[in-house]
Design a protein around this motif. Structure first.
Motif, PDB file in Angstrom:
ATOM      1  N   LEU A   1       0.777  -1.111   0.054  1.00 39.37           N
ATOM      2  CA  LEU A   1      -0.159  -0.140  -0.083  1.00 39.37           C
ATOM      3  C   LEU A   1       0.949   1.255  -0.004  1.00 39.37           C
ATOM      4  N   ALA A   2       1.960   1.447   0.878  1.00 39.47           N
ATOM      5  CA  ALA A   2       2.865   2.302   0.790  1.00 39.47           C
ATOM      6  C   ALA A   2       3.682   2.667  -0.425  1.00 39.47           C
ATOM      7  N   GLY A   3       3.847   1.360  -0.979  1.00 37.96           N
ATOM      8  CA  GLY A   3       4.517   1.359  -2.271  1.00 37.96           C
ATOM      9  C   GLY A   3       4.035   1.799  -3.375  1.00 37.96           C
ATOM     10  N   LEU A   4       2.551   1.326  -3.326  1.00 37.11           N
ATOM     11  CA  LEU A   4       1.811   2.103  -4.391  1.00 37.11           C
ATOM     12  C   LEU A   4       1.545   3.654  -4.511  1.00 37.11           C
ATOM     13  N   ARG A   5       1.466   4.007  -3.248  1.00 34.45           N
ATOM     14  CA  ARG A   5       1.463   5.523  -3.124  1.00 34.45           C
ATOM     15  C   ARG A   5       2.827   6.318  -3.540  1.00 34.45           C
ATOM     16  N   ARG A   6       4.032   5.552  -3.242  1.00 36.15           N
ATOM     17  CA  ARG A   6       5.199   5.854  -3.721  1.00 36.15           C
ATOM     18  C   ARG A   6       5.363   5.970  -5.124  1.00 36.15           C
ATOM     19  N   ALA A   7       4.874   4.743  -5.668  1.00 43.76           N
ATOM     20  CA  ALA A   7       5.003   4.814  -7.264  1.00 43.76           C
ATOM     21  C   ALA A   7       4.085   5.609  -7.917  1.00 43.76           C
ATOM     22  N   ILE A   8       2.904   6.213  -7.453  1.00 44.80           N
ATOM     23  CA  ILE A   8       2.294   6.990  -7.862  1.00 44.80           C
ATOM     24  C   ILE A   8       2.901   8.429  -7.895  1.00 44.80           C
ATOM     25  N   CYS A   9       3.498   8.688  -6.673  1.00 43.64           N
ATOM     26  CA  CYS A   9       4.433   9.932  -6.657  1.00 43.64           C
ATOM     27  C   CYS A   9       5.487  10.115  -7.524  1.00 43.64           C
ATOM     28  N   ASP A  10       6.174   8.895  -8.014  1.00 44.38           N
ATOM     29  CA  ASP A  10       7.356   8.901  -8.760  1.00 44.38           C
ATOM     30  C   ASP A  10       6.738   9.081 -10.278  1.00 44.38           C
ATOM     31  N   ASP A  11       5.554   8.477 -10.691  1.00 44.84           N
ATOM     32  CA  ASP A  11       5.186   8.573 -11.805  1.00 44.84           C
ATOM     33  C   ASP A  11       4.649   9.858 -12.151  1.00 44.84           C
ATOM     34  N   VAL A  12       3.774  10.508 -11.362  1.00 44.80           N
ATOM     35  CA  VAL A  12       3.432  12.000 -11.408  1.00 44.80           C
ATOM     36  C   VAL A  12       4.354  12.859 -11.371  1.00 44.80           C
ATOM     37  N   LEU A  13       5.396  12.803 -10.482  1.00 44.35           N
ATOM     38  CA  LEU A  13       6.316  13.875 -10.229  1.00 44.35           C
ATOM     39  C   LEU A  13       7.730  13.782 -10.984  1.00 44.35           C
ATOM     40  N   ALA A  14       7.852  12.605 -12.076  1.00 50.45           N
ATOM     41  CA  ALA A  14       9.027  12.547 -12.791  1.00 50.45           C
ATOM     42  C   ALA A  14       9.219  13.907 -13.352  1.00 50.45           C
ATOM     43  N   GLY A  15      10.378  14.313 -13.222  1.00 55.68           N
ATOM     44  CA  GLY A  15      10.828  15.527 -14.022  1.00 55.68           C
ATOM     45  C   GLY A  15      10.319  16.836 -13.333  1.00 55.68           C
ATOM     46  N   ALA A  16       9.574  16.788 -12.223  1.00 53.38           N
ATOM     47  CA  ALA A  16       9.237  17.942 -11.474  1.00 53.38           C
ATOM     48  C   ALA A  16      10.023  18.033 -10.224  1.00 53.38           C
ATOM     49  N   THR A  17       9.864  19.416  -9.681  1.00 53.03           N
ATOM     50  CA  THR A  17      10.373  19.514  -8.231  1.00 53.03           C
ATOM     51  C   THR A  17       9.762  18.616  -7.450  1.00 53.03           C
ATOM     52  N   HIS A  18      10.508  17.624  -6.700  1.00 53.96           N
ATOM     53  CA  HIS A  18       9.637  16.595  -6.083  1.00 53.96           C
ATOM     54  C   HIS A  18       9.722  17.089  -4.525  1.00 53.96           C
ATOM     55  N   PRO A  19       8.334  17.282  -4.280  1.00 55.35           N
ATOM     56  CA  PRO A  19       8.096  17.286  -2.880  1.00 55.35           C
ATOM     57  C   PRO A  19       8.672  16.264  -1.874  1.00 55.35           C
ATOM     58  N   LYS A  20       8.821  16.825  -0.744  1.00 54.15           N
ATOM     59  CA  LYS A  20       9.449  15.986   0.143  1.00 54.15           C
ATOM     60  C   LYS A  20       8.448  14.822   0.806  1.00 54.15           C
ATOM     61  N   ILE A  21       9.005  13.530   0.944  1.00 54.69           N
ATOM     62  CA  ILE A  21       7.720  12.403   1.202  1.00 54.69           C
ATOM     63  C   ILE A  21       8.437  12.050   2.656  1.00 54.69           C
ATOM     64  N   ALA A  22       7.245  12.137   3.593  1.00 54.89           N
ATOM     65  CA  ALA A  22       7.796  11.545   4.806  1.00 54.89           C
ATOM     66  C   ALA A  22       6.525  10.420   5.256  1.00 54.89           C
ATOM     67  N   GLU A  23       7.283   9.328   5.525  1.00 54.83           N
ATOM     68  CA  GLU A  23       6.293   8.047   6.056  1.00 54.83           C
ATOM     69  C   GLU A  23       6.166   7.956   7.660  1.00 54.83           C
ATOM     70  N   PHE A  24       5.035   7.411   7.777  1.00 53.42           N
ATOM     71  CA  PHE A  24       4.887   7.256   9.484  1.00 53.42           C
ATOM     72  C   PHE A  24       4.240   5.969   9.632  1.00 53.42           C
ATOM     73  N   ASP A  25       4.488   5.489  10.784  1.00 53.42           N
ATOM     74  CA  ASP A  25       3.479   4.165  11.104  1.00 53.42           C
ATOM     75  C   ASP A  25       2.252   4.699  11.729  1.00 53.42           C
ATOM     76  N   LEU A  26       1.227   3.746  10.956  1.00 54.50           N
ATOM     77  CA  LEU A  26      -0.183   4.297  11.398  1.00 54.50           C
ATOM     78  C   LEU A  26      -0.794   3.638  12.537  1.00 54.50           C
ATOM     79  N   PRO A  27      -0.973   4.237  13.442  1.00 49.52           N
ATOM     80  CA  PRO A  27      -1.623   3.596  14.865  1.00 49.52           C
ATOM     81  C   PRO A  27      -2.812   2.487  14.505  1.00 49.52           C
TER      82      PRO A  27
END
Length: 254
Positions: free
Chosen positions: A43-69
């Motif tokens: 699930l986290a990997g799919l979110r990262r893959a979407i970010c990589d796909d959409v943000l390719a060649g753009a100024t990449h926002p910072k991505i912060a992961e956290f453990d869900l309670p």
């Protein structure tokens, strides 16, 4: 100041993102990605893959992961347990933003939400907690829903002509049975295959079931409920064991 944007990402397929969602992703300073624990890394990997796909060649926002309670099993009442869980998630969001935000007066924070943030999802409820604790504004970007992916996968309309549809949960179906006001039901959030409670129904029932709807590993089964129920139960169990998680949804028609 926090400008929080909840971005509907559909079913995890990058092709399901709207142009509005893509633009919103590119506009963020920080994107939050939750980790749901061992076995659910996809699930986290799919979110990262979407970010990589959409943000390719753009100024990449910072991505912060956290453990869900996780929900506290010591709280017996279901609604109270969920409410406490949402409080805990909002606190983790706030801590994660504070730890990773840029040194600016206003920070734009994005959160990727499966399907649409308005449909059987609590992200907006959690976000409202931030509004009461910090100076936060909320923006919501709609997304393709699992209901749309389900009906498209099976090539069926959601409703009959002039007829009503009820969208509800497995818990409601199990505890209260078939609602009298509709001939078609969409069942979401059903971890126990609650359609089994309808096995002895007076009316013939057809089921259209999809797991991972809209994704590459989509699974579809349809037919008379009495004939395919066992197949769905076995297929669902295997898919969950293979992937460590499952998202499924189904349409019932009588």
């Amino acid at each position: 100041m926090i400008e929080l944007t909840l971005i509907g990402i559909g079913t995890g397929n990058p092709q399901h993102l709207t142009r509005q969602a893509e633009a919103a992703l590119r506009a963020q300073d920080l994107i939050l990605i939750p980790n749901k624990g061992a076995g659910k890394d996809d699930l986290a990997g799919l979110r990262r893959a979407i970010c990589d796909d959409v943000l390719a060649g753009a100024t990449h926002p910072k991505i912060a992961e956290f453990d869900l309670p996780v929900r506290d099993p010591a709280i017996a009442n279901y609604l109270e347990r969920v409410d406490a869980w949402h409080d805990a998630i909002a606190e983790v969001w706030q801590q994660t933003i504070a730890a990773h935000r840029p040194a600016t007066e206003t920070v734009k924070v994005g959160f990727l939400v499966w399907g649409d943030p308005s449909l059987y999802d609590s992200t907006m409820r959690i976000a409202r907690r931030l509004e009461t604790q910090t100076e936060t504004t909320l923006r919501v970007i709609p997304g393709i829903t699992s209901i749309q992916a389900l009906t498209a996968a099976h090539g069926v309309p959601l409703n009959d002509v002039g007829a009503a549809v009820v969208i509800t949960t497995g818990r409601q179906l199990r505890d209260h049975g078939w609602p009298a006001c509709a001939d078609r039901l969409v069942i979401m959030l059903d971890g126990e295959c609650s359609f089994q409670t309808l096995a002895a129904a007076d009316h013939p029932i057809t089921i259209h079931w999809s797991a991972y709807a809209g994704m590459e590993n989509e699974i579809n089964i349809a037919g008379p409920l009495g004939e395919v129920a066992d197949q769905i139960i076995q297929t669902r169990a295997k898919a969950r064991a293979d992937h460590g998680w499952i998202m499924d949804i189904y349409l019932l028609e009588r």
